[in-house]
Design an enzyme around this catalytic site. Sequence first.
Site, short mmCIF file in Angstrom:
data_model
loop_
_atom_site.label_atom_id
_atom_site.label_comp_id
_atom_site.label_asym_id
_atom_site.label_seq_id
_atom_site.Cartn_x
_atom_site.Cartn_y
_atom_site.Cartn_z
N GLU A 311 0.81 -1.22 0.00
CA GLU A 311 0.00 0.00 0.00
C GLU A 311 0.85 1.28 0.00
O GLU A 311 0.49 2.24 0.68
CB GLU A 311 -0.93 0.00 1.22
CG GLU A 311 -1.90 -1.15 1.21
CD GLU A 311 -2.74 -1.24 2.47
OE1 GLU A 311 -3.95 -1.43 2.35
OE2 GLU A 311 -2.16 -1.17 3.59
C1 ACM Z 1 -1.90 -5.45 4.11
O1 ACM Z 1 -2.97 -5.96 4.53
N1 ACM Z 1 -1.83 -4.16 3.84
C2 ACM Z 1 -0.72 -6.26 3.91
#
Ligand code: ACM
Length: 511
Positions: A311
């Site tokens: 992310e």
């Molecule tokens: C995640 O759940 N951002 C690895």
Amino acid sequence: MSLPAVVPAPTSIEAGSGAPFRLASTTVVKGDTDAATALSAIVEARTRLSLATGDGAVIELRVDAGSGAPESYRIAADEASVVVTGADAAGLFYGVQTLGQLIARDGDGWVLPAVTIEDAPRFAYRGLMLDVARHFHSVDTVRAYIDRGASLKFNALHLHLTDDQGWRIQLDSRPELTEKASGTSVGGGSVVGQGRGGGFYTKADYREIVEYAASRHMIVVPEIDMPGHTHAVGLAYPELTEAPTVSEHMRETIRDYGGEEPRTGTPYDGMAVGFSSLKIHDEATYDFVADVFGELAAMTPGPYLHFGGDESLSTTDDDFAVFVARASAIIADLGKTPVAWHEAGAAPDIADITIGQYWGFLTPQEGAAEKAIAFVDNGAQLILSPADAIYLDMQYPDLPGHGLTWANGPTSVERAYSWEPSDVVPGVDDSGILGIEAPLWTETIRTAADIDTMAFPRAAAAAEAAWSPATGTSELRTWASFRERVGALGPLWTSMGIGFHPSDEIPWATE
Ligand code: ACM
């Protein structure tokens, strides 16, 4: 006669025809002392009996080095004796965990059924992950989670040690991280002990966790999430981080869950992701990465250092690729194996020994599979953590108010169980899979009791995916079998203080 209930399902189990072995205060345990201590603790918790060292009927615990695959064991139990043989110390330890599950009431007494079990793990890596960044969790809570995980034959504890909301590990090379960036968590506040006030592990705490895990045959995999999820770094070292980027996703999260927009120099206590980034084109960033992982490598006996990589939504794709190549090389040069979430597979120059951790759905979406496959194409392997099956922080359908729902809505115990690892990432079979890991993110999870509720019984489903034979190759590897077997563990879990969620999907035994 029905087979005794063992979770995760063993490779083979055969009920004997004779009478069971009777547990009594005269029962003698002999052999390996670590295994004897572990067994005595389980027997005492479950039956209140203290095993003796006199001359009654014998439970023998022994290591027969090389008698099977790593971590494998055999149990032969009949009326006269019980023998557990491990191919190594870990195998013997797992045999003892199985023996603990076999203890059954018989009238006023306790027995171990006549049985023969041969057992070995399917995957070498069997992990639980605990997020101690969104809410901090004490050393005691982590020790309890290690015990719980080891009882299901998990052998890795992944600690998500840093995130936007806090930095949780003391480092001599970078003391400001814990001095300036560990005091808050999701929801802010200041009630330490309720998980609200932040906190961090001293180096001594971390050593204690590593040693305790090793005593339960578990390694610790520390994660320092980069280049995103780094707002906390900026509280300590503002020169290393970019200003927060406020996206539409973030505005949505604020609408849904409240909280403020992130601001440079102010602790972030909301639940949004993807707004922070390390500076990619500044050499000071890589001095920081080298300091952090260098110190962590020296503190961590296990082979893996996890550098996150998920992310990183406010880092451009090109910059992300530059960062992943450099961070993975720094870790590889330390003699450790880098691990990263699957997005890092998009970086063409990632160190080719890097293990990828797939956290997409059971049916991969939006390029997730391609990124995951890149790790296998490099000659490395994957850890599978399908979010809509074994993210333990997802709500149960029958327990609103605990956990999140973004991974395809609530996750039933049946969904946590009913998937086959070799079917998740197209073209990746067992040879490309290092193992399975069940993460527990803690945006909404504050206490040890919350952890128990979310993890049990679903962690047992993940344990079965990690340890047991593939679906279709064992009559035990069905939801119908699992729900009965896991239901039979209720009394053992209660006696061990595990506050599991009494899901109405499971026929829970009462004694
Ligand atoms: C995640 O759940 N951002 C690895």
